[in-house]
Design an enzyme around this catalytic site. Structure first.
Site, short mmCIF file in Angstrom:
data_model
loop_
_atom_site.label_atom_id
_atom_site.label_comp_id
_atom_site.label_asym_id
_atom_site.label_seq_id
_atom_site.Cartn_x
_atom_site.Cartn_y
_atom_site.Cartn_z
N ARG A 111 0.83 -1.20 0.00
CA ARG A 111 0.00 0.00 0.00
C ARG A 111 0.87 1.25 0.00
O ARG A 111 2.08 1.17 0.23
CB ARG A 111 -0.96 0.01 1.18
N ASN A 149 -4.81 8.53 3.95
CA ASN A 149 -4.68 7.83 5.22
C ASN A 149 -3.24 7.88 5.69
O ASN A 149 -2.33 7.56 4.92
CB ASN A 149 -5.09 6.35 5.06
N GLU A 150 -3.04 8.29 6.90
CA GLU A 150 -1.69 8.28 7.50
C GLU A 150 -0.61 8.66 6.49
O GLU A 150 0.30 7.86 6.18
CB GLU A 150 -1.40 6.92 8.12
N GLU A 316 -8.13 5.95 14.92
CA GLU A 316 -7.86 4.50 15.02
C GLU A 316 -7.10 4.18 16.29
O GLU A 316 -6.17 4.92 16.66
CB GLU A 316 -6.93 4.03 13.89
N TRP A 324 1.83 -5.90 13.59
CA TRP A 324 3.08 -5.43 13.00
C TRP A 324 4.22 -5.30 14.00
O TRP A 324 5.27 -4.76 13.68
CB TRP A 324 2.86 -4.11 12.26
N GLU A 364 -3.16 -7.86 6.97
CA GLU A 364 -3.60 -7.50 8.33
C GLU A 364 -4.63 -8.48 8.89
O GLU A 364 -5.41 -8.13 9.77
CB GLU A 364 -4.14 -6.06 8.33
N LYS A 365 -4.60 -9.71 8.37
CA LYS A 365 -5.64 -10.66 8.80
C LYS A 365 -5.53 -11.03 10.27
O LYS A 365 -6.49 -11.47 10.87
CB LYS A 365 -5.66 -11.90 7.91
N PHE A 366 -4.35 -10.83 10.87
CA PHE A 366 -4.23 -11.15 12.30
C PHE A 366 -4.31 -9.91 13.19
O PHE A 366 -3.97 -9.96 14.36
CB PHE A 366 -2.95 -11.94 12.56
N HIS A 367 -4.73 -8.78 12.61
CA HIS A 367 -4.92 -7.57 13.42
C HIS A 367 -6.30 -7.65 14.07
O HIS A 367 -7.27 -8.05 13.44
CB HIS A 367 -4.83 -6.35 12.51
C1 GAL Z 1 -2.71 2.11 10.68
C2 GAL Z 1 -3.44 2.20 9.36
C3 GAL Z 1 -4.53 1.15 9.26
C4 GAL Z 1 -4.04 -0.17 9.73
C5 GAL Z 1 -3.55 -0.03 11.15
C6 GAL Z 1 -3.06 -1.34 11.74
O1 GAL Z 1 -1.40 2.57 10.57
O2 GAL Z 1 -3.99 3.46 9.16
O3 GAL Z 1 -4.96 1.09 7.92
O4 GAL Z 1 -3.01 -0.59 8.89
O5 GAL Z 1 -2.47 0.85 11.17
O6 GAL Z 1 -2.54 -1.16 13.03
#
Ligand code: GAL
Length: 674
Positions: A111, A149-150, A316, A324, A364-367
């Site tokens: 991304r 985003n960010e 968020e 991560w 990000e399936k394990f987030h």
């Molecule tokens: C942020 C991001 C989200 C997601 C999240 C995961 O940095 O805006 O899209 O990736 O982290 O922690």
């Protein structure tokens, strides 16, 4: 169009319906209602679904989702969807991909694969934004716009040819001519004098240390280039969708220093940020940033400072684990509520999460998410529902402001400059110094406004200036004015050393603060790892020491050991109605606490509720009523119950409290005082 939820603390998160079937959308909206979700951020990564090919747009699915959410009364923070370009764009325009310092062009497939300077990328992003703005500006669910985003998370710095050209143009605007640039960059050193603009480039890999001014300017440029991309989208939204607030989510966490949010904050209608709890392998007794609770508090105070004290949006955070970190710890029961209310205590009026429903596929399936893989019949979803109910009850305090009498000056530019190489010690980190002071005050129950340089310091009883290495004369003047007006000002080592061009102020350090402090530093004596110096007041210093010559300041402590034995370490000078304190070493934890205790006593600043280990206390005040309404947040981050003496109504448990009562370990109370 509708307004942002204000009769509740808005609660919700990122919603990515393109990952799911229509049937799931209906279930999502039902479950959102059950959890008390009042907003979602929609379409953050939807570009390839909205525009499958150049000139081809598919909005039917988004129409349907917007309608579903609107019918359910859920406010939409609609993304411009430009955070991640679709593969066709990168294929058609490989020049929009970012490039590393070594000249490697990065590929699409994750991304944010776009160059911060690319006008081609901006053109496509603005065109999509325009389509969205025209289509949805009157939609009854639309309450806010979420640009990209960010910014900066993955694609800064970029060293491609477009960035070379963009950087050059930025420098031409900043300096006008080459002579001025040569002067600012100090190019007389190491034969770096430029004789034509073509010789001015982004700071690529070099054999020895790069030119520090060039490096700092390139950092400033990267932030400004992305800000220009944000503004391009924002202006389209403002034109087609007047009255709907526009934001983009910042990252005000300690480890993110890629953008100068001080320049960004005035450009958003409401400041929003993301925060994730990071578990550090470091020892929190050596660096308070390793304590996730201390780091989170600092981030909230910093976000509020960027927002000028106004309520901000927590766009968020996470219901539980991230994906991560080397090890992604799940949050224990109660932490989701505690983290959320900690942000509200620090001034957030919105509690958002990444994301609503946990993804099945992708990186990000394990987030974690509000709705986990295991479904609604889970402890985590029950916690989400509980949080939704609490957010509803907290509605009465939205719009109120956090009360603080202490200001701490924090500057991204200075912190960045301080981290440059070839300094007296690579171990000096402005963030660590700021956190040393902030954590000590937090432990004492005293709230701190973290403010950018140039903020109005006039109303503060205490002003802290932690290692403001790069300091303009203007900022130094505002600090001095605060002392004259009655503030107790505390400045720490290695402050006021260089100007905007990173040139050293001459005549003894810290040039811009010398008169105010009544001291003169002749030479730095940084300490080796593990090395300590004793002070004659019983405290110890590590990391740094300075050969200080006293002028008209009183010496509060002297070095007792080491090469500086006998020379001043800690001083205080009475200035107008206030005073200026200077500390020339990194005091141990007790030393910092004792010093701040003295400073706060001199200023008449104390905690609103007696402090206790693990207890965090903040107050929010609304002057809309007379007398002003007051809410006290009591957050018990510790392992044992804390006795509290306070009467009023606890909005978390929705019951009156009176006299002395126990706040259980891990619990939060928000008491509207009687
Ligand atoms: C942020 C991001 C989200 C997601 C999240 C995961 O940095 O805006 O899209 O990736 O982290 O922690």
């Amino acid at each position: 169009m509708r307004t942002w939820p204000h009769n509740v603390v808005a609660f919700g998160g990122d919603y990515n319906p393109e990952q799911w079937s229509r049937q799931t959308w209906t279930q999502d909206v039902e479950l959102m209602a059950r959890a008390g979700v009042t907003f979602v951020s929609l379409g953050v990564f939807s570009w390839s679904f909205l525009q499958p090919a150049p000139g081809a747009f598919e909005f039917a699915w988004l129409d349907e989702v917007m309608d579903l959410l609107g019918e359910a009364g859920i406010a939409v923070d609609l993304a411009t969807a430009t955070a991640s370009p679709p593969p066709w764009l990168s294929q058609a325009h490989p020049e929009t991909l970012p490039m590393t310092r070594e000249g490697v062009r990065l590929h699409p497939g994750s991304r944010q694969a776009w160059c911060p300077s690319s006008p081609v990328f901006t053109g496509y992003a603005v065109a999509l934004t325009e389509q969205l703005a025209r289509r949805y500006h009157e939609h009854p669910a639309l309450a806010m716009w979420h640009v990209s985003n960010e910014y900066g998370c993955h694609h800064l710095p970029c060293y491609c040819a477009t960035c070379d050209a963009g950087f050059r143009a930025w420098l031409q605007r900043r300096y006008g001519d080459l002579e001025t640039l040569n002067e600012a960059w100090g190019t007389a050193f190491w034969s770096q004098r430029r004789t034509a603009w073509e010789q001015v480039e982004t700071p690529k890999a070099t054999p020895a240390q790069p030119n520090p001014t060039q490096a700092l300017d390139f950092w400033r440029y990267g932030s400004d280039a992305l800000l220009a991309q944000y503004i391009a989208e924002r202006d389209v939204l403002r034109r087609h969708s007047p009255g709907v607030p526009v934001t983009t989510n910042f990252m005000t966490m300690d480890h993110f220093r890629l953008l100068d949010y001080v320049r960004w904050a005035p450009e958003v209608d409401v400041v929003s940020t993301d925060h994730y709890v990071v578990h550090q392998p470091r020892d929190a007794s050596a660096d308070p940033r390793a304590d996730p609770v201390a780091e989170q508090s600092f981030a909230g105070d910093l976000t509020r400072g960027l927002a000028g004290g106004a309520p901000w949006v927590l766009m968020e955070h996470s219901s539980s684990a991230t994906n991560w970190q080397p090890v992604n710890r799940a949050k224990p029961a109660g932490a989701m509520l505690r983290d959320s209310l900690t942000h509200v205590a620090h001034g957030a009026d919105t509690v958002g999460f990444f994301q609503w429903r946990a993804s099945r596929a992708g990186a990000e399936k394990f987030h974690s998410a509000l709705l986990p893989h295991a479904g609604p019949d889970t402890a985590r979803f029950a916690e989400a529902c509980e949080l939704g109910a609490v957010c509803g009850r907290l509605g009465e305090l939205t719009g109120s402001r956090v009360r603080a009498q202490v200001a701490l000056v924090w500057d991204y530019v200075s912190a960045r400059a301080c981290a440059q190489d070839a300094h007296p010690s690579s171990a000096v980190d402005a963030g660590q110094v700021a956190h040393d002071l902030h954590a000590a005050l937090r432990a004492a129950g005293i709230t701190v406004d973290v403010l950018p340089p140039g903020a109005d310091l006039g109303r503060y009883a205490v002003v802290l200036v932690p290692t403001l290495y790069l300091c303009t004369q203007e900022t130094a003047d505002s600090v001095a004015a605060a002392a004259h007006a009655g503030a107790q000002v505390l400045i720490t080592y290695f402050s006021g050393i260089v100007d905007e061009a990173v040139h050293v102020g001459l005549g003894g350090y810290p040039a811009v603060f010398r008169n105010l402090l009544g001291v003169r530093v002749e030479e730095f004596f940084p300490l080796l790892p593990g090395e300590q110096v004793a002070l004659d007041d019983g405290t110890t210093g590590t990391l740094w020491s300075e050969h200080l010559r006293e002028g008209d300041a009183a010496v509060l402590a002297r070095y007792a050991t080491g090469p500086l034995a006998g020379s001043p370490a800690l001083t205080r000078r009475v200035v107008g109605a206030g005073a200026a304190w200077y500390v020339s070493t990194r005091l141990d934890r007790d030393g910092v606490a004792a010093l701040l205790d003295q400073v706060c006593r001199a200023a008449g600043v104390g905690a609103p509720v007696p402090s206790a280990p693990g207890l965090e206390v903040l107050q929010r005040v609304s002057d809309e009523e007379s007398p002003a309404a007051l809410w006290t947040f009591l957050i018990n981050h510790g392992d044992s119950a804390v006795p509290i003496t306070l009467s009023g109504h606890d909005l978390v448990r929705d019951r009156p409290v009176q006299g002395t009562w126990d706040l259980p370990a891990g619990a939060v109370a928000v008491v509207r005082e009687a």
